[in-house]
Motif scaffolding. Structure first.
Motif, PDB file in Angstrom:
ATOM      1  N   SER A  91       0.833  -1.279  -0.059  1.00  0.00           N
ATOM      2  CA  SER A  91       0.113  -0.145  -0.053  1.00  0.00           C
ATOM      3  C   SER A  91       0.804   1.266  -0.041  1.00  0.00           C
ATOM      4  CB  SER A  91      -0.875   0.096   1.286  1.00  0.00           C
ATOM      5  OG  SER A  91      -1.868   1.207   1.119  1.00  0.00           O
ATOM      6  N   LEU A  92       0.171   2.397  -0.796  1.00  0.00           N
ATOM      7  CA  LEU A  92       1.111   3.709  -0.764  1.00  0.00           C
ATOM      8  C   LEU A  92      -0.132   4.632  -0.344  1.00  0.00           C
ATOM      9  CD1 LEU A  92       3.026   3.496  -4.036  1.00  0.00           C
ATOM     10  CD2 LEU A  92       3.762   3.343  -1.483  1.00  0.00           C
ATOM     11  N   GLU A  93      -1.129   4.268   0.092  1.00  0.00           N
ATOM     12  CA  GLU A  93      -2.078   5.112   0.579  1.00  0.00           C
ATOM     13  C   GLU A  93      -2.227   5.270   2.158  1.00  0.00           C
ATOM     14  OE1 GLU A  93      -5.227   7.428   1.689  1.00  0.00           O
ATOM     15  OE2 GLU A  93      -5.592   5.444   1.937  1.00  0.00           O
ATOM     16  N   PRO A  94      -1.536   6.646   2.744  1.00  0.00           N
ATOM     17  CA  PRO A  94      -1.558   6.905   3.960  1.00  0.00           C
ATOM     18  C   PRO A  94      -2.649   6.358   4.894  1.00  0.00           C
ATOM     19  CG  PRO A  94      -0.822   9.009   2.826  1.00  0.00           C
ATOM     20  CD  PRO A  94      -1.709   7.967   1.663  1.00  0.00           C
ATOM     21  N   ARG A  95      -3.942   6.731   4.740  1.00  0.00           N
ATOM     22  CA  ARG A  95      -5.069   6.140   5.511  1.00  0.00           C
ATOM     23  C   ARG A  95      -5.248   4.665   5.369  1.00  0.00           C
ATOM     24  NH1 ARG A  95     -10.944   8.912   4.328  1.00  0.00           N
ATOM     25  NH2 ARG A  95      -9.521  10.584   4.563  1.00  0.00           N
ATOM     26  N   ARG A  96      -5.017   4.100   4.224  1.00  0.00           N
ATOM     27  CA  ARG A  96      -4.983   2.686   4.338  1.00  0.00           C
ATOM     28  C   ARG A  96      -3.830   1.987   5.203  1.00  0.00           C
ATOM     29  NH1 ARG A  96      -7.581  -1.666   5.187  1.00  0.00           N
ATOM     30  NH2 ARG A  96      -6.884  -3.585   4.285  1.00  0.00           N
ATOM     31  N   ILE A  97      -2.692   2.549   4.998  1.00  0.00           N
ATOM     32  CA  ILE A  97      -1.582   2.092   5.884  1.00  0.00           C
ATOM     33  C   ILE A  97      -1.786   2.215   7.314  1.00  0.00           C
ATOM     34  CG2 ILE A  97       0.894   2.635   6.468  1.00  0.00           C
ATOM     35  CD1 ILE A  97       1.269   3.523   3.655  1.00  0.00           C
ATOM     36  N   ARG A  98      -2.345   3.278   7.769  1.00  0.00           N
ATOM     37  CA  ARG A  98      -2.756   3.652   9.448  1.00  0.00           C
ATOM     38  C   ARG A  98      -3.643   2.465   9.529  1.00  0.00           C
ATOM     39  NH1 ARG A  98      -4.707   9.353  10.204  1.00  0.00           N
ATOM     40  NH2 ARG A  98      -6.158   8.777   8.999  1.00  0.00           N
ATOM     41  N   GLN A  99      -4.912   2.234   8.623  1.00  0.00           N
ATOM     42  CA  GLN A  99      -5.947   1.281   9.302  1.00  0.00           C
ATOM     43  C   GLN A  99      -5.327   0.027   9.380  1.00  0.00           C
ATOM     44  OE1 GLN A  99      -8.982   2.238  10.113  1.00  0.00           O
ATOM     45  NE2 GLN A  99      -9.260   0.109  10.399  1.00  0.00           N
ATOM     46  N   ILE A 100      -4.602  -0.610   8.328  1.00  0.00           N
ATOM     47  CA  ILE A 100      -3.893  -1.798   8.488  1.00  0.00           C
ATOM     48  C   ILE A 100      -3.189  -1.733   9.700  1.00  0.00           C
ATOM     49  CG2 ILE A 100      -2.171  -3.258   7.574  1.00  0.00           C
ATOM     50  CD1 ILE A 100      -2.860  -2.301   4.738  1.00  0.00           C
ATOM     51  N   LEU A 101      -2.176  -0.946  10.124  1.00  0.00           N
ATOM     52  CA  LEU A 101      -1.336  -0.872  11.409  1.00  0.00           C
ATOM     53  C   LEU A 101      -2.409  -0.962  12.523  1.00  0.00           C
ATOM     54  CD1 LEU A 101       1.447   1.607  10.579  1.00  0.00           C
ATOM     55  CD2 LEU A 101       1.665  -1.015  11.262  1.00  0.00           C
ATOM     56  N   ILE A 102      -3.518  -0.238  12.436  1.00  0.00           N
ATOM     57  CA  ILE A 102      -4.319  -0.457  13.672  1.00  0.00           C
ATOM     58  C   ILE A 102      -4.848  -1.688  13.766  1.00  0.00           C
ATOM     59  CG2 ILE A 102      -6.561   0.130  14.480  1.00  0.00           C
ATOM     60  CD1 ILE A 102      -6.072   3.151  13.277  1.00  0.00           C
ATOM     61  N   GLU A 103      -5.235  -2.378  12.758  1.00  0.00           N
ATOM     62  CA  GLU A 103      -5.534  -3.827  12.742  1.00  0.00           C
ATOM     63  C   GLU A 103      -4.544  -4.938  13.305  1.00  0.00           C
ATOM     64  OE1 GLU A 103      -7.871  -5.041   9.080  1.00  0.00           O
ATOM     65  OE2 GLU A 103      -8.444  -3.041   8.921  1.00  0.00           O
ATOM     66  N   LEU A 104      -3.447  -4.449  12.575  1.00  0.00           N
ATOM     67  CA  LEU A 104      -2.085  -5.404  13.055  1.00  0.00           C
ATOM     68  C   LEU A 104      -1.933  -5.222  14.700  1.00  0.00           C
ATOM     69  CD1 LEU A 104       0.252  -4.797  10.204  1.00  0.00           C
ATOM     70  CD2 LEU A 104      -0.925  -7.160  10.789  1.00  0.00           C
ATOM     71  N   HIS A 105      -1.945  -4.184  15.383  1.00  0.00           N
ATOM     72  CA  HIS A 105      -1.629  -3.982  16.555  1.00  0.00           C
ATOM     73  C   HIS A 105      -2.769  -4.422  17.392  1.00  0.00           C
ATOM     74  CE1 HIS A 105       2.084  -1.344  16.925  1.00  0.00           C
ATOM     75  NE2 HIS A 105       1.787  -1.468  15.695  1.00  0.00           N
ATOM     76  N   GLY A 106      -4.107  -4.587  16.868  1.00  0.00           N
ATOM     77  CA  GLY A 106      -5.043  -5.431  17.429  1.00  0.00           C
ATOM     78  C   GLY A 106      -4.963  -6.840  17.730  1.00  0.00           C
TER      79      GLY A 106
END
Length: 965
Positions: free
Chosen positions: A502-517
């Motif tokens: 991914s190169l889309e900042p909002r998507r990167i942030r959402q993925i990281l939030i899910e991963l940290h969950g």
């Protein structure tokens, strides 16, 4: 180097547009009327502040005596006239400190105002605080006031950590701070004077120059530009308010003094019919006023005149935190408070929590919710802090979110945009919650039912069902599928793959939030190719919150990768998101990101220029580059490459005056390439003008020698441009190639090439480098004796010369001077065919492929002799014999030797006689016709023979070119 030669060098064909010729500083010395005419232009070039810089720079240049010792600037008529010209420009600008501070560095402005004190006849050696302004001549008193206004303004401006546009040397700042109390006393005395004031104009300064002040005209009560008492008092009260506000951070009661001065400023502004001579920022004044009232408690929340800012600050001071939260909820409808103010209030409470104040965690959560809902209503990206709040929220938090959402919509008729944005927010809320019981709380809420259509609700519920087929939303909630190990492992792998792509900042942030969950581990290590500069590693890894740390690292790494492949669109998105993120918690990282964004924009513009764009950089970009080069923020990680590329950028766009004067000394000391760029700018600036001291050229030579010394160990980690020389660490000369790759301006490259050619020649006398390029450009580079010849890496110098010229030719393959220098390099390394090819190319490009005569300054005797040597070494003896005839004095010996004594002189009458004797009439006529040609008939006039020779030379060179090209 002659002016004509310099003009020819500067006019070398380039991909960049030519800059219109500026009026040179010395022309104003020759014509007394030129300055006023120049300043009256709508867009004078140079601009007024640049003229001040040039005049004072020239007036303060040290001289060198016969013993080669540096002496202070001479006190002569020339230098006094230059200083007076600088003062006249400032007088034309009506002594507007606001403009002067933006355009001049602190040392230059200090020099200018000290000259004003001098010409205004301020008593030398007397402290300003000891002067009685009421007894001084009007222009003298005004000079004292202007200087002390500048002194306290400089103290205030230099205290801003994010806006140090023109900070000065430490000693000047310290001196001003030590004299701050005296300056304040002087200005407090000025506001007690009830008379009008007068300041020097161009006319009064002319009178001083003409030595007509003896009649007292320049000291009279009406000489100069009139400034009314109210106008001056308004300006001085504003400046005094600023210095007291600055001092209030260490002594809170002083804020009351600041408030009083700002109050008087506001009252005088209302009173004045005209504010021509008042230069202040009214928005900043309003901010100062509100801040002072909040800090001194001088506001009543029930007062109808009280601003929303005052109300919030009063509530905070009274510790009435529920009322603050209530005010934020109401503001979601009225939207009278700017988002940056709301965020600053939240940061203030977070800071209090960090300092150990108890009972404020809930307040922080509720303020964060209020701000998150406000962002959602305006269609803005939700902050990371709010996203973190949704990782594992309690039911009370979700209930409060829904309450704020309900109360934040207009009760009567909410706008369609507000309804749509709120609906999207509720959908995002459902998708973000892990606990399905909380999802049910949201999806069953009245607001959710009102804003989402039935079809949307069905789709969303189906998505929730897919999260876990075994969970029924209406049944007793079971553990989320994130807690099931089998599912988790599968999803982590998929999410990590998406994170990499991914190169889309909002998507990167959402993925990281899910991963940290799913798991608590450093996800910035997912891809080994994600790299950030080592200068920033410690700062980023020092971020306490793991999610924020991952996000900052990955956004920066992806942005840097996009820059390396010239995908600047995605790089801007990634860096902008990273900047917004770090602004919330780290001023240091914010400045780091601003620096990296600047580097990205510089590379983007230079890439466009290299691809043929002739568009000059926008003024905003030039201004930001200047701001970086003047920045003096301590304890800030700086990448050397940022400074180097900024200097190269300024060199490429011929900002030589700026580089010569205003680059931060700390950057110059810490990075030899910035020093090199500064000296290159100074040398290039002096080449076309009248001959001055060669001290700058000598310094440039010394820096080049230092760079080429093997005693200095110099390393730089991967920056994407180091592959060519990564294995050589013994010499900084090799690393110079990285810096050179940023340069594109012909005259700068010319100067560098000639310097390294001269150095290579001095190091290896057996190499007879003496191309036209060297001869022209190094006239201003003094011949120096190297103190330690063993300290210079000869091999590194040779490699640098070769790569430098090769790079220059990629920018302009038709530059005949560079072609000849490259040919010289091949010649001395015994690559004769390649050398001859380039010698011929140089002649072809300046003669339209030999349809015209090659200029003699291109094919000098020395170049021709090298071409002869090349042909001889290639066993092309006939070409040797012909080329020997191109020399100014024909080299018959070499020509005869080449022909191996096979020269035969055949009379042009002999062929016709033979044919006549044999009775071959037709052949005889052909021979007679050939004899009549100018090329063969030696009886023709000298001019005809020379033209014929030139014609034969052109044909010969064309034939050679076809053979070697």
């Amino acid at each position: 180097m002659s002016a004509e030669a310099a003009d020819r060098v500067a006019a070398v064909t380039s991909s960049r547009p030519g800059t219109p010729l500026q009026t040179s500083w010395f022309e104003f010395l020759l014509d007394d009327s030129l300055l006023e005419k120049h300043l009256q232009k709508s867009n004078p070039d140079p601009a007024p502040v640049q003229l001040i810089i040039q005049f004072l720079e020239q007036a303060s240049k040290p001289s060198v005596n016969e013993q080669n010792q540096v002496q202070p600037p001479a006190d002569n008529r020339r230098n006094r006239t230059l200083k007076l010209l600088a003062l006249k420009v400032a007088a034309h600008m009506k002594w507007d400190l606001e403009v002067l501070e933006k355009g001049l560095t602190i040392p230059v402005l200090n020099m200018l105002l000290n000259e004003l004190l001098c010409v205004s006849k301020v008593p030398p050696g007397v402290k300003h605080v000891d002067l009685d302004l009421s007894t001084l001549p009007p222009t003298t008193a005004m000079a004292v006031i202007i200087y002390n206004r500048w002194a306290i303004r400089t103290i205030v401006l230099s205290s801003f950590p994010e806006k140090q546009t023109k900070p000065g040397p430490h000693q000047i700042n310290m001196q001003l701070k030590e004299q701050a109390a005296d300056s304040i006393s002087v200005l407090e005395g000025a506001v007690r004077l009830k008379k009008d004031f007068y300041v020097h104009t161009m006319r009064t300064l002319d009178l001083l120059a003409a030595d007509t002040a003896a009649n007292g005209e320049t000291e009279s009560s009406t000489a100069g530009l009139r400034i009314s008492a109210d106008e001056l008092h308004c300006q001085v009260h504003y400046d005094l308010g600023g210095i007291f506000f600055h001092q209030g951070c260490t002594d809170l009661p002083i804020y009351e003094k600041a408030r009083d001065h700002f109050r008087q400023t506001k009252e005088l502004l209302k009173k004045l019919d005209s504010t021509v001579h008042v230069h202040l920022d009214e928005k900043r004044l309003a901010g100062y006023w509100n801040a002072c009232r909040a800090l001194t408690g001088d506001c009543d929340p029930s007062d109808p005149q009280t601003t929303p800012y005052d109300q919030i600050n009063s509530l905070i001071r009274a510790h009435n935190y529920p009322a603050v939260i209530e005010a934020f909820i109401k503001d979601n409808i009225s939207r009278s408070l700017p988002n940056h103010f709301r965020r600053s209030v939240l940061r203030e409470f977070l800071y209090k929590v960090q300092q150990g104040e108890s009972g404020l965690d809930e307040v922080c959560h509720k303020l964060c919710v209020c701000n998150g809902v406000r962002d959602a209503l305006e269609g803005e990206i939700l902050s990371v802090r709010f996203q973190q709040l949704l990782l594992k929220p309690s039911k009370e938090v979700v209930d409060f979110i829904l309450e704020v959402c309900t109360r934040s919509l207009e009760k009567d008729r909410p706008s369609e945009a507000s309804r749509r944005n709120m609906a999207n927010f509720l959908k995002t809320l459902c998708e973000s919650l892990e606990d399905l019981s909380l999802v049910f709380v949201v999806s069953s809420h009245k607001l959710f039912m009102e804003l989402l259509k039935e079809e949307e609700r069905k789709v969303l519920v189906e998505q929730m069902r897919k999260r876990s087929a075994t969970i029924n939303l209406s049944a007793k909630p079971l553990p989320s599928f994130y807690d099931i190990p089998a599912s988790a492992s599968v999803n982590i792998g998929q999410l990590e793959q998406q994170l990499i792509l991914s190169l889309e900042p909002r998507r990167i942030r959402q993925i990281l939030i899910e991963l940290h969950g799913l798991a608590e581990r450093p996800f910035w290590r997912v891809n080994s190719k994600w790299e950030v500069p080592p200068d920033y590693i410690n700062v980023i890894l020092g971020i306490k919150d793991n999610l924020t740390k991952d996000l900052v690292y990955i956004l920066m790494a992806k942005g840097l990768h996009c820059i390396s492949i010239k995908d600047f669109a995605h790089a801007r998105q990634l860096f902008s998101a990273c900047l917004e993120l770090v602004t919330e918690f780290s001023p240091k990282l914010r400045q780091v990101m601003l620096n990296e964004i600047l580097l990205m924009e510089v590379r983007a513009h230079e890439t466009m220029a290299a691809e043929g764009s002739k568009e000059r950089p926008p003024p905003d970009l030039v201004s930001r580059v200047r701001g970086y080069l003047e920045m003096r923020i301590h304890d800030l990680p700086l990448r050397q490459v940022v400074g180097e590329e900024c200097v190269a950028f300024m060199l490429n766009w011929r900002e030589n005056d700026y580089l010569t004067l205003q680059v931060s000394p700390s950057l110059v000391m810490n990075n030899p390439y910035i020093k090199l760029g500064q000296l290159l700018a100074s040398t290039c600036k002096e080449l076309p003008g009248p001959k001055e001291s060669r001290r700058t050229a000598k310094e440039l030579w010394d820096v080049v020698v230092q760079i080429c010394s093997i005693s200095i160990q110099h390393k730089r980690n991967s920056d994407g441009r180091i592959g060519l020389i990564k294995q050589r660490e013994s010499s900084m000369a090799l690393y110079l190639l990285i810096f050179v790759l940023f340069l594109q301006e012909p005259l700068v490259l010319t100067t560098l090439i000639s310097l390294f050619v001269r150095l290579h020649k001095d190091m290896r006398k057996i190499i007879p480098f003496n191309s036209m390029y060297t001869a022209r450009t190094t006239q201003n580079v003094p011949i120096c004796v190297l103190s330690s010849i063993q300290a210079v890496d000869v091999e590194a110098v040779a490699v640098t010369v070769k790569e430098l010229v090769s790079y220059a030719l990629t920018l302009n393959p038709n530059n005949q001077s560079w072609l000849i220098t490259q040919a010289d390099i091949y010649f001395v390394t015994n690559q004769y065919s390649a050398a001859l090819n380039l010698y011929l190319q140089a002649g072809a490009v300046c003669s339209d492929f030999f349809t015209k005569a090659v200029p003699p300054d291109i094919y000098t005797d020395q170049v021709l002799k090298r071409m002869i040597k090349c042909c001889s070494m290639l066993n092309c003896h006939t070409q040797v014999a012909v080329l020997c005839q191109f020399l100014r004095e024909v080299d018959y010996m070499t020509a005869f030797k080449a022909l191996q004594e096979q020269n035969r002189y055949v009379s042009h009458t002999y062929p016709s006689y033979i044919h006549h004797k044999r009775g071959e009439t037709e052949k005889r006529q052909i021979a007679i016709k050939a004899i009549g040609q100018t090329e063969l008939n030696t009886s023709n006039p000298e001019e005809v023979l020379q033209l014929a020779a030139q014609k034969r030379k052109k044909r010969f060179l064309q034939a050679m070119a076809k053979l070697y090209f």
